[in-house]
Design a protein around this motif. Structure first.
Motif, PDB file in Angstrom:
ATOM      1  N   ILE A  17      -0.452  11.764  -5.724  1.00 30.38           N
ATOM      2  CA  ILE A  17      -1.899  11.612  -5.920  1.00 30.38           C
ATOM      3  C   ILE A  17      -2.599  12.964  -5.774  1.00 30.38           C
ATOM      4  O   ILE A  17      -3.467  13.325  -6.578  1.00 30.38           O
ATOM      5  N   LEU A  18      -2.230  13.730  -4.758  1.00 34.08           N
ATOM      6  CA  LEU A  18      -2.887  15.016  -4.536  1.00 34.08           C
ATOM      7  C   LEU A  18      -2.543  16.022  -5.629  1.00 34.08           C
ATOM      8  O   LEU A  18      -3.385  16.841  -6.008  1.00 34.08           O
ATOM      9  N   ALA A  21      -4.769  14.957  -8.358  1.00 30.21           N
ATOM     10  CA  ALA A  21      -6.165  15.255  -8.038  1.00 30.21           C
ATOM     11  C   ALA A  21      -6.460  16.736  -8.221  1.00 30.21           C
ATOM     12  O   ALA A  21      -7.543  17.112  -8.715  1.00 30.21           O
ATOM     13  N   GLU A  24      -7.006  17.290 -11.823  1.00 32.98           N
ATOM     14  CA  GLU A  24      -8.256  16.691 -12.295  1.00 32.98           C
ATOM     15  C   GLU A  24      -9.474  17.460 -11.791  1.00 32.98           C
ATOM     16  O   GLU A  24     -10.402  17.750 -12.552  1.00 32.98           O
ATOM     17  N   PHE A  25      -9.494  17.812 -10.507  1.00 31.64           N
ATOM     18  CA  PHE A  25     -10.608  18.588  -9.969  1.00 31.64           C
ATOM     19  C   PHE A  25     -10.693  19.951 -10.645  1.00 31.64           C
ATOM     20  O   PHE A  25     -11.787  20.451 -10.916  1.00 31.64           O
ATOM     21  N   TYR A  30     -15.598  18.900  -9.151  1.00 33.65           N
ATOM     22  CA  TYR A  30     -15.743  17.789  -8.219  1.00 33.65           C
ATOM     23  C   TYR A  30     -16.663  16.709  -8.782  1.00 33.65           C
ATOM     24  O   TYR A  30     -16.349  15.518  -8.732  1.00 33.65           O
ATOM     25  N   ALA A  33     -14.933  14.817 -11.839  1.00 34.85           N
ATOM     26  CA  ALA A  33     -13.685  14.073 -11.600  1.00 34.85           C
ATOM     27  C   ALA A  33     -13.999  12.631 -11.208  1.00 34.85           C
ATOM     28  O   ALA A  33     -14.941  12.374 -10.462  1.00 34.85           O
ATOM     29  N   MET A  35     -12.246   8.795  -9.890  1.00 35.08           N
ATOM     30  CA  MET A  35     -11.078   8.171  -9.274  1.00 35.08           C
ATOM     31  C   MET A  35     -10.184   7.540 -10.339  1.00 35.08           C
ATOM     32  O   MET A  35      -8.953   7.581 -10.235  1.00 35.08           O
ATOM     33  N   ILE A  38      -8.043  10.283 -11.774  1.00 26.92           N
ATOM     34  CA  ILE A  38      -7.014  10.715 -10.819  1.00 26.92           C
ATOM     35  C   ILE A  38      -5.892   9.681 -10.775  1.00 26.92           C
ATOM     36  O   ILE A  38      -4.702  10.039 -10.787  1.00 26.92           O
ATOM     37  N   LYS A  56     -13.432   9.608  -3.483  1.00 25.73           N
ATOM     38  CA  LYS A  56     -13.127  10.914  -4.065  1.00 25.73           C
ATOM     39  C   LYS A  56     -13.241  12.005  -3.003  1.00 25.73           C
ATOM     40  O   LYS A  56     -12.448  12.958  -2.985  1.00 25.73           O
ATOM     41  N   VAL A  59     -10.123  12.222  -1.023  1.00 28.24           N
ATOM     42  CA  VAL A  59      -9.062  12.905  -1.770  1.00 28.24           C
ATOM     43  C   VAL A  59      -9.263  14.417  -1.677  1.00 28.24           C
ATOM     44  O   VAL A  59      -8.318  15.173  -1.426  1.00 28.24           O
TER      45      VAL A  59
END
Length: 219
Positions: A17-18, A21, A24-25, A30, A33, A35, A38, A56, A59
């Protein structure tokens, strides 16, 4: 495939996930992006993502903790294992330069610099819990080194952040540079060691007058 993914340990899933993320970020910022996006990048349903992170912001906070929280200094091991000021400088530089070659760390710092105005409380928490804690560790290390005769009573003893400054500069420059630009990390580490040696070398005690015991504020 879905069954296999569902059996992944939580730590592995959170890592996926990270990773998603961060991509995506980095691409959307921020504010942009979502959820949903992600979750899609991580190969999860939105519900699967929320099973691990409530928002978010959570995350983003986890990203900061993952990539911008270097291990704490082992003050005793670093100082007690140093036979000379040069040894001490090398050990300090080894610790401070550990994460500089990690592209994910640079990408996360770029995010923090860009988004700190949108999530100032997270930036402040990172400064307090990570940056300030690391500076305090350096202060304790230098006090112990001084007691062992490895560090003179100079400016670094009062201002331990000076030892962090070259690493912070390198991180900020790497965050500002394009992906194709590279910073010569070995040369920077060598210069950092030389700077630490000059700051700490226990030559004739500083020319400034000595202060009474207890006058130095705790770092």
């Amino acid at each position: 495939m879905d069954r296999q993914r569902s059996r992944l340990p939580p730590a592995v899933r959170v890592g996926q996930i990270l990773d998603a993320a961060l991509q995506e970020f980095s691409q959307a910022g921020y504010a942009g992006a979502r959820m949903d996006d992600i979750a899609q990048r991580a190969g999860l349903s939105k519900g699967g993502l929320y099973a691990h992170f409530a928002s978010k912001e959570a995350v983003f906070e986890a990203l900061l903790a993952r990539h911008l929280s270097p291990p704490r200094l082992d003050v005793d091991a670093i100082v007690d294992g140093a036979a000379t000021p040069r040894d001490l400088a090398e050990r300090i530089a080894d610790h401070l330069h550990l994460s500089l070659a990690n592209p994910a760390m640079v990408s996360t710092m770029r995010l923090l610099l860009a988004e700190s105005g949108r999530v100032p409380h997270l930036a402040a928490r990172w400064r307090q819990e990570t940056a300030a804690a690391h500076e305090a560790d350096l202060g304790r290390l230098l006090a112990r080194a001084h007691a062992r005769g490895l560090c003179r009573d100079g400016v670094a003893l009062d201002q331990p952040w000076l030892l962090l400054a070259p690493v912070v500069h390198t991180i900020v420059m790497a965050a500002l540079f394009g992906q194709d630009e590279r910073i010569p990390l070995p040369e920077r580490r060598q210069a950092h060691v030389a700077m630490i040696c000059e700051l700490l070398a226990p030559e004739a005690q500083a020319s400034r007058p000595r202060r009474p015991a207890g006058a130095r504020s705790a770092s």
